[in-house]
Design a protein around this motif. Structure first.
Motif, PDB file in Angstrom:
ATOM      1  N   LEU A 499       0.806  -1.218   0.000  1.00  2.88           N
ATOM      2  CA  LEU A 499       0.000   0.000   0.000  1.00  2.88           C
ATOM      3  C   LEU A 499       0.846   1.279   0.000  1.00  2.88           C
ATOM      4  CD1 LEU A 499      -2.936  -0.684   2.512  1.00  2.88           C
ATOM      5  CD2 LEU A 499      -3.132  -0.148   0.084  1.00  2.88           C
ATOM      6  N   LEU A 500       1.810   1.375   0.906  1.00  2.58           N
ATOM      7  CA  LEU A 500       2.520   2.644   1.091  1.00  2.58           C
ATOM      8  C   LEU A 500       3.481   2.985  -0.047  1.00  2.58           C
ATOM      9  CD1 LEU A 500       3.079   2.673   4.956  1.00  2.58           C
ATOM     10  CD2 LEU A 500       1.388   3.912   3.609  1.00  2.58           C
ATOM     11  N   PRO A 501       4.296   2.050  -0.537  1.00  2.89           N
ATOM     12  CA  PRO A 501       5.120   2.403  -1.700  1.00  2.89           C
ATOM     13  C   PRO A 501       4.268   2.781  -2.919  1.00  2.89           C
ATOM     14  CG  PRO A 501       5.996   0.450  -0.625  1.00  2.89           C
ATOM     15  CD  PRO A 501       4.664   0.728   0.006  1.00  2.89           C
ATOM     16  N   LEU A 502       3.154   2.082  -3.107  1.00  6.04           N
ATOM     17  CA  LEU A 502       2.254   2.422  -4.205  1.00  6.04           C
ATOM     18  C   LEU A 502       1.654   3.809  -4.002  1.00  6.04           C
ATOM     19  CD1 LEU A 502       0.875   1.394  -6.794  1.00  6.04           C
ATOM     20  CD2 LEU A 502      -0.903   0.396  -5.350  1.00  6.04           C
ATOM     21  N   GLY A 503       1.200   4.095  -2.780  1.00  4.32           N
ATOM     22  CA  GLY A 503       0.655   5.409  -2.475  1.00  4.32           C
ATOM     23  C   GLY A 503       1.687   6.505  -2.644  1.00  4.32           C
ATOM     24  N   ARG A 504       2.929   6.214  -2.260  1.00  3.76           N
ATOM     25  CA  ARG A 504       4.002   7.210  -2.431  1.00  3.76           C
ATOM     26  C   ARG A 504       4.200   7.564  -3.898  1.00  3.76           C
ATOM     27  NH1 ARG A 504       8.805   6.799  -4.242  1.00  3.76           N
ATOM     28  NH2 ARG A 504       8.886   4.528  -4.205  1.00  3.76           N
ATOM     29  N   ARG A 505       4.245   6.549  -4.749  1.00  4.09           N
ATOM     30  CA  ARG A 505       4.488   6.805  -6.172  1.00  4.09           C
ATOM     31  C   ARG A 505       3.313   7.524  -6.823  1.00  4.09           C
ATOM     32  NH1 ARG A 505       6.447   1.501  -5.650  1.00  4.09           N
ATOM     33  NH2 ARG A 505       4.564   0.638  -6.611  1.00  4.09           N
ATOM     34  N   VAL A 506       2.098   7.140  -6.458  1.00  2.66           N
ATOM     35  CA  VAL A 506       0.922   7.715  -7.100  1.00  2.66           C
ATOM     36  C   VAL A 506       0.639   9.119  -6.585  1.00  2.66           C
ATOM     37  CG1 VAL A 506      -1.594   7.489  -7.323  1.00  2.66           C
ATOM     38  CG2 VAL A 506      -0.128   5.479  -7.638  1.00  2.66           C
ATOM     39  N   SER A 508       2.556  11.255  -4.353  1.00  4.97           N
ATOM     40  CA  SER A 508       3.566  12.305  -4.233  1.00  4.97           C
ATOM     41  C   SER A 508       4.395  12.475  -5.496  1.00  4.97           C
ATOM     42  CB  SER A 508       4.501  12.020  -3.051  1.00  4.97           C
ATOM     43  OG  SER A 508       5.310  10.888  -3.304  1.00  4.97           O
ATOM     44  N   GLN A 509       4.325  11.478  -6.398  1.00  6.32           N
ATOM     45  CA  GLN A 509       5.086  11.586  -7.634  1.00  6.32           C
ATOM     46  C   GLN A 509       4.196  11.667  -8.859  1.00  6.32           C
ATOM     47  OE1 GLN A 509       7.894   8.191  -6.134  1.00  6.32           O
ATOM     48  NE2 GLN A 509       8.961   9.229  -7.791  1.00  6.32           N
ATOM     49  N   GLY A 510       2.890  11.598  -8.648  1.00  9.63           N
ATOM     50  CA  GLY A 510       1.948  11.788  -9.748  1.00  9.63           C
ATOM     51  C   GLY A 510       1.871  10.637 -10.726  1.00  9.63           C
ATOM     52  N   GLN A 511       2.186   9.421 -10.285  1.00  9.31           N
ATOM     53  CA  GLN A 511       2.056   8.271 -11.178  1.00  9.31           C
ATOM     54  C   GLN A 511       0.587   8.053 -11.532  1.00  9.31           C
ATOM     55  OE1 GLN A 511       4.406   6.451 -12.545  1.00  9.31           O
ATOM     56  NE2 GLN A 511       6.139   7.410 -11.519  1.00  9.31           N
ATOM     57  N   THR A 512       0.314   7.817 -12.802  1.00  9.06           N
ATOM     58  CA  THR A 512      -1.069   7.601 -13.253  1.00  9.06           C
ATOM     59  C   THR A 512      -1.175   6.232 -13.918  1.00  9.06           C
ATOM     60  OG1 THR A 512      -0.546   8.706 -15.346  1.00  9.06           O
ATOM     61  CG2 THR A 512      -1.455  10.071 -13.570  1.00  9.06           C
ATOM     62  N   GLY A 513      -2.338   5.992 -14.493  1.00  9.25           N
ATOM     63  CA  GLY A 513      -2.530   4.740 -15.218  1.00  9.25           C
ATOM     64  C   GLY A 513      -2.772   3.566 -14.309  1.00  9.25           C
ATOM     65  N   GLU A 514      -2.103   2.456 -14.612  1.00 10.60           N
ATOM     66  CA  GLU A 514      -2.379   1.194 -13.911  1.00 10.60           C
ATOM     67  C   GLU A 514      -2.093   1.281 -12.421  1.00 10.60           C
ATOM     68  OE1 GLU A 514      -0.953  -3.474 -14.054  1.00 10.60           O
ATOM     69  OE2 GLU A 514      -0.568  -2.163 -15.775  1.00 10.60           O
ATOM     70  N   GLU A 515      -0.997   1.945 -12.024  1.00 12.26           N
ATOM     71  CA  GLU A 515      -0.664   2.036 -10.602  1.00 12.26           C
ATOM     72  C   GLU A 515      -1.715   2.831  -9.845  1.00 12.26           C
ATOM     73  OE1 GLU A 515       3.378   3.364  -9.885  1.00 12.26           O
ATOM     74  OE2 GLU A 515       3.896   1.253  -9.547  1.00 12.26           O
ATOM     75  N   SER A 516      -2.197   3.910 -10.434  1.00  9.47           N
ATOM     76  CA  SER A 516      -3.233   4.719  -9.790  1.00  9.47           C
ATOM     77  C   SER A 516      -4.522   3.924  -9.627  1.00  9.47           C
ATOM     78  CB  SER A 516      -3.484   5.980 -10.615  1.00  9.47           C
ATOM     79  OG  SER A 516      -4.445   6.802  -9.994  1.00  9.47           O
ATOM     80  N   LEU A 522      -7.302  -1.202  -4.291  1.00 10.67           N
ATOM     81  CA  LEU A 522      -6.921  -1.741  -2.985  1.00 10.67           C
ATOM     82  C   LEU A 522      -7.620  -1.025  -1.836  1.00 10.67           C
ATOM     83  CD1 LEU A 522      -3.067  -2.228  -3.502  1.00 10.67           C
ATOM     84  CD2 LEU A 522      -4.805  -4.015  -3.334  1.00 10.67           C
ATOM     85  N   LEU A 523      -7.882   0.286  -2.022  1.00 16.79           N
ATOM     86  CA  LEU A 523      -8.537   1.064  -0.968  1.00 16.79           C
ATOM     87  C   LEU A 523     -10.041   1.180  -1.174  1.00 16.79           C
ATOM     88  CD1 LEU A 523      -5.925   3.982  -0.674  1.00 16.79           C
ATOM     89  CD2 LEU A 523      -6.231   2.065   0.901  1.00 16.79           C
ATOM     90  N   ASN A 524     -10.561   0.562  -2.256  1.00 18.62           N
ATOM     91  CA  ASN A 524     -11.990   0.659  -2.592  1.00 18.62           C
ATOM     92  C   ASN A 524     -12.426   2.114  -2.765  1.00 18.62           C
ATOM     93  OD1 ASN A 524     -12.621  -2.157  -2.586  1.00 18.62           O
ATOM     94  ND2 ASN A 524     -12.575  -2.116  -0.349  1.00 18.62           N
ATOM     95  N   LEU A 525     -11.640   2.876  -3.525  1.00 21.14           N
ATOM     96  CA  LEU A 525     -11.930   4.283  -3.747  1.00 21.14           C
ATOM     97  C   LEU A 525     -12.525   4.488  -5.134  1.00 21.14           C
ATOM     98  CD1 LEU A 525      -8.682   6.006  -2.373  1.00 21.14           C
ATOM     99  CD2 LEU A 525     -10.770   5.394  -1.140  1.00 21.14           C
ATOM    100  N   PRO A 526     -13.473   5.409  -5.266  1.00 25.50           N
ATOM    101  CA  PRO A 526     -13.993   5.759  -6.591  1.00 25.50           C
ATOM    102  C   PRO A 526     -12.987   6.631  -7.324  1.00 25.50           C
ATOM    103  CG  PRO A 526     -14.986   7.159  -4.926  1.00 25.50           C
ATOM    104  CD  PRO A 526     -14.131   6.171  -4.193  1.00 25.50           C
ATOM    105  N   PRO A 527     -13.037   6.693  -8.637  1.00 24.76           N
ATOM    106  CA  PRO A 527     -12.115   7.562  -9.375  1.00 24.76           C
ATOM    107  C   PRO A 527     -12.465   9.032  -9.177  1.00 24.76           C
ATOM    108  CG  PRO A 527     -13.705   6.555 -10.866  1.00 24.76           C
ATOM    109  CD  PRO A 527     -13.930   5.925  -9.525  1.00 24.76           C
TER     110      PRO A 527
END
Length: 717
Positions: A499-506, A508-516, A522-527
């Motif tokens: 969770l945390l490394p993925l959250g860090r990349r998405v 704080s670093q603005g990663q989009t696409g599949e990782e986002s 994983l968090l059951n969040l809506p887009p």
């Protein structure tokens, strides 16, 4: 027998010694008859007076100027239970009442009564050959046991337990520094092995008899040797290493060619017949089998827990590895079933194996360095004997171990983290990772977590068709540790490694696409949520922040940072024991800077403090506001929390403001599309209720089926 060492007693200990001395004299003089004591609990014809000695850890700790309130009383002619009964009888006798001791301040208050006697029966199957008794006297815990001797009949491997002499008893203890006795009658320290005081002064862990003989008497002693070696930072004797591994130590300060170093079993021990190299291997296998078959997993867990909670857990883990015991302790126990790879999507899961011990050991070195802010001095390979640096960051100052620890730590590589990595991390985050800032329970969980990293990608079948992370099997079944205190928190820390490394990349670093998309799944969040609200909901995950399990984000971030450093090493095929860190320093510093930015976002929006903030609209409030189907409440509350985190703070009037926003979004078709909304449940007593049920049975059934599929999907995710 070596004598001459002196112990300074406290007033309380002096009173205990006087009491034991007087009880022995009373038994011999008065010969009281107690119905609970028979001839089987006595040695000889009773003509010899019983002698009492304090044994083991109390003597060792007093000589090391450490306090101890746990006393083992070794008795010459009575079993522990018999002596405890006599002691209780003496305390209620006229003889004691008329003695000066009875009038002392320790026996004149209401706490002077002897507590209930607890009898512990012998259990040879579990290597517990002695009947013991326990009781509290003057606020101290006393264990009573007779001096013992073990003999083997010709052709038998099962020992016969009899009363023994002080020397025979000392030789049957686990290590020499625990075999010292304190005679309460003469007030002298007795060293019947002739090695206890010497090894205490030299900082050496050695068995009184050759190690295989000592360990086969009670295989748990193998783990006790590791625990005491790490607790005191004492060196293991070469004979112990050879007994467990079949190999000799290299570069040891002790002479490994000495007979006492090479002999691993007593010449009269029928359990090990051969004395050549084949005999060493046979004895080693026999000992490992005995560890698994004779030692309960609870006793494994108790010893490992004491190592982890001790002053040098890093040394304990390296010793377990050095003695080839690491898989025996930190892999799922026999009978746990086959392990399979977690990411395997095949109908038949792919069988997997744990990663090498080095994964856990390198993680342990990183954890120790981070918690104590120890930086690598230069770019030399980290297994070189360079002095550890002293790094001062704010008021966090840590120095190298004392010189008396250096020999025990000589086999443990120094810090693998360059100073530049520490300098790239913000002070408040670095301080939150320090040993002084983490709670004792958080440190315990982190040490167990790094020990289980070789199992990171493995699952096991917990129940039929129910799979769990393999590390949970180790904690629950292999070490028998607590579910709420250890298994569930460590399982949550394990989840945070994704969770945390993925959250860090998405975030704080603005990663989009599949990782986002993966993070939202994983968090059951809506887009469409903001970075701030997604980060708030990430920290609100029960795996990151959980008051019931005492989980905070900071320890989870520390473990994630360590895991990502290890991934850097793996991707670069970097071996910290043979390579220099210079080529990887830039990448390690960059990772530290990434965590710094991530932490600054968290701090900027005060999201750690808000992680357990009460939701502004509960389920009843959402239903009253929207009149929606109860099935949608949890889904809508995610939007409520997102709105809540997007506000700078939540104050008076927030409920009404959130309700207005929620209703506006709902009426526009937001939150949940019109097509996905089940029909509201009619109010009780509505005349149209039956008609409505008859009118739309197919639609309602479709909605139910759709929701069931959605729940199954969410559960699997």
């Amino acid at each position: 027998m070596t004598q001459g060492a002196h112990i300074q007693l406290t007033e309380q200990e002096e009173a205990i010694c006087q009491l034991l001395d007087q009880t022995c004299a009373y038994i011999h003089r008065e010969r009281p008859e107690l119905p609970e004591v028979d001839s089987a609990q006595r040695s000889g014809d009773g003509s010899q007076p019983c002698e009492a000695r304090i044994a083991g850890g109390w003597v060792r700790d007093k000589l090391l100027a450490r306090e101890s309130d746990d006393l083992d009383i070794a008795l010459s002619t009575l079993t522990g239970n018999a002596f405890a009964l006599y002691l209780k009888h003496y305390l209620s006798s006229e003889s004691f009442a008329s003695s000066p001791l009875a009038r002392s301040r320790y026996f004149s208050d209401r706490f002077s009564d002897m507590g209930r006697i607890g009898k512990i029966a012998a259990n040879p199957e579990q290597s517990k050959s002695l009947e013991t008794a326990t009781a509290r006297v003057l606020g101290l815990s006393l264990d009573f046991v007779n001096l013992r001797k073990e003999t083997y009949d010709p052709g038998s491997r099962i020992p016969t337990m009899t009363f023994g002499t002080p020397k025979e008893d000392a030789e049957r203890r686990d290590i020499t520094i625990n075999s010292l006795l304190y005679n309460v009658h003469t007030r002298e320290v007795e060293d019947h092995t002739g090695l206890g005081l010497q090894d205490l002064a030299a900082g050496l862990i050695r068995t009184p008899l050759p190690p295989l003989t000592t360990f086969l008497d009670d295989p748990l002693r193998v783990l006790r040797c590791v625990r005491f070696s790490s607790r005191f930072a004492y060196q293991l004797h070469p004979s112990i290493i050879r007994c467990l591994t079949g190999t000799s130590t290299t570069g040891a300060s002790l002479d490994d060619t000495d007979a006492s170093s090479t002999q691993i079993a007593s010449s009269d021990d029928p359990r090990v017949s051969a004395r050549d190299s084949q005999g060493v291997e046979s004895g080693r296998n026999q000992l490992r089998d005995a560890l698994v078959s004779k030692v309960s997993r609870e006793r494994f867990g108790i010893e490992v827990d004491k190592m982890i909670k001790g002053p040098h857990p890093l040394l304990a883990l390296f010793l377990l590895h050095r003695l080839e015991l690491f898989p025996l302790v930190f892999h799922p126990p026999p009978g746990a079933g086959k392990l399979h790879v977690a990411s395997s999507g095949a109908a038949k899961p792919k069988v997997g194996e744990p990663e090498p011990d080095s994964v856990a050991l390198n993680a342990a070195r990183l954890l120790d360095a981070m918690m104590h802010v120890k930086a690598l001095v230069d770019g030399s390979p980290v297994n070189q004997s360079v002095p550890m640096d002293t790094l001062s960051i704010g008021d966090v100052v840590h120095t190298a171990p004392r010189s008396d620890l250096s020999r025990a730590f000589s086999a443990v590589p120094t810090s693998p983290i360059p100073r530049a990595v520490f300098e790239a991390l913000p002070y408040d985050l670095l301080y939150s990772w320090s040993s002084s800032s983490l709670t004792a329970e958080e440190r315990r969980r982190l040490w167990i977590s790094v020990s289980l990293l070789p199992l990171r990608h493995l699952m096991y079948e917990e129940k039929k068709n129910k799979h769990a992370w393999a590390g949970e099997s180790v904690i629950a079944n292999g070490l028998k540790m607590g579910t709420k205190t250890l298994k569930e928190p460590v399982a949550s820390l394990h989840r945070c490694l994704e969770l945390l490394p993925l959250g860090r990349r998405v975030l704080s670093q603005g990663q989009t696409g599949e990782e986002s998309e993966t993070l939202d799944r994983l968090l059951n969040l809506p887009p469409g949520l903001s970075v701030k609200s997604r980060l708030g909901l990430l920290l609100r995950s029960p795996h990151v922040t959980n008051g019931l399990l005492s989980l905070r984000p900071q320890p989870a971030l520390l473990l994630s940072f360590i895991s990502e450093l290890l991934d850097l090493w793996r991707q670069s095929e970097f071996d910290p024991d043979t390579s220099t860190l210079a080529p990887l320093q830039e990448q390690a510093v960059q990772l530290a800077q990434d965590y710094s930015r991530f932490w600054q976002l968290i701090q900027q929006w005060s999201l750690v403090e808000r992680a357990e903030e009460k939701i502004v609209l509960d389920g009843n409030a959402v239903t009253a506001c929207l009149g929606c189907h109860p099935r949608l409440i949890s889904q809508i509350q995610v939007f409520v929390l997102a709105w809540q985190y997007d506000q700078d703070s939540i104050g008076w009037g927030a409920e009404e403001e959130c309700a207005r926003w929620l209703k506006s979004e709902w009426e526009k078709g937001g939150l949940v599309s019109f097509e996905q909304r089940p029909a509201p449940i009619p109010v009780k007593g509505d005349k149209g209720k039956k008609a409505e049920k008859k009118k739309e049975p197919a639609n309602v059934q479709v909605e139910k089926e759709g929701e069931g599929e959605r729940r199954k999907r969410q559960k699997s995710e």
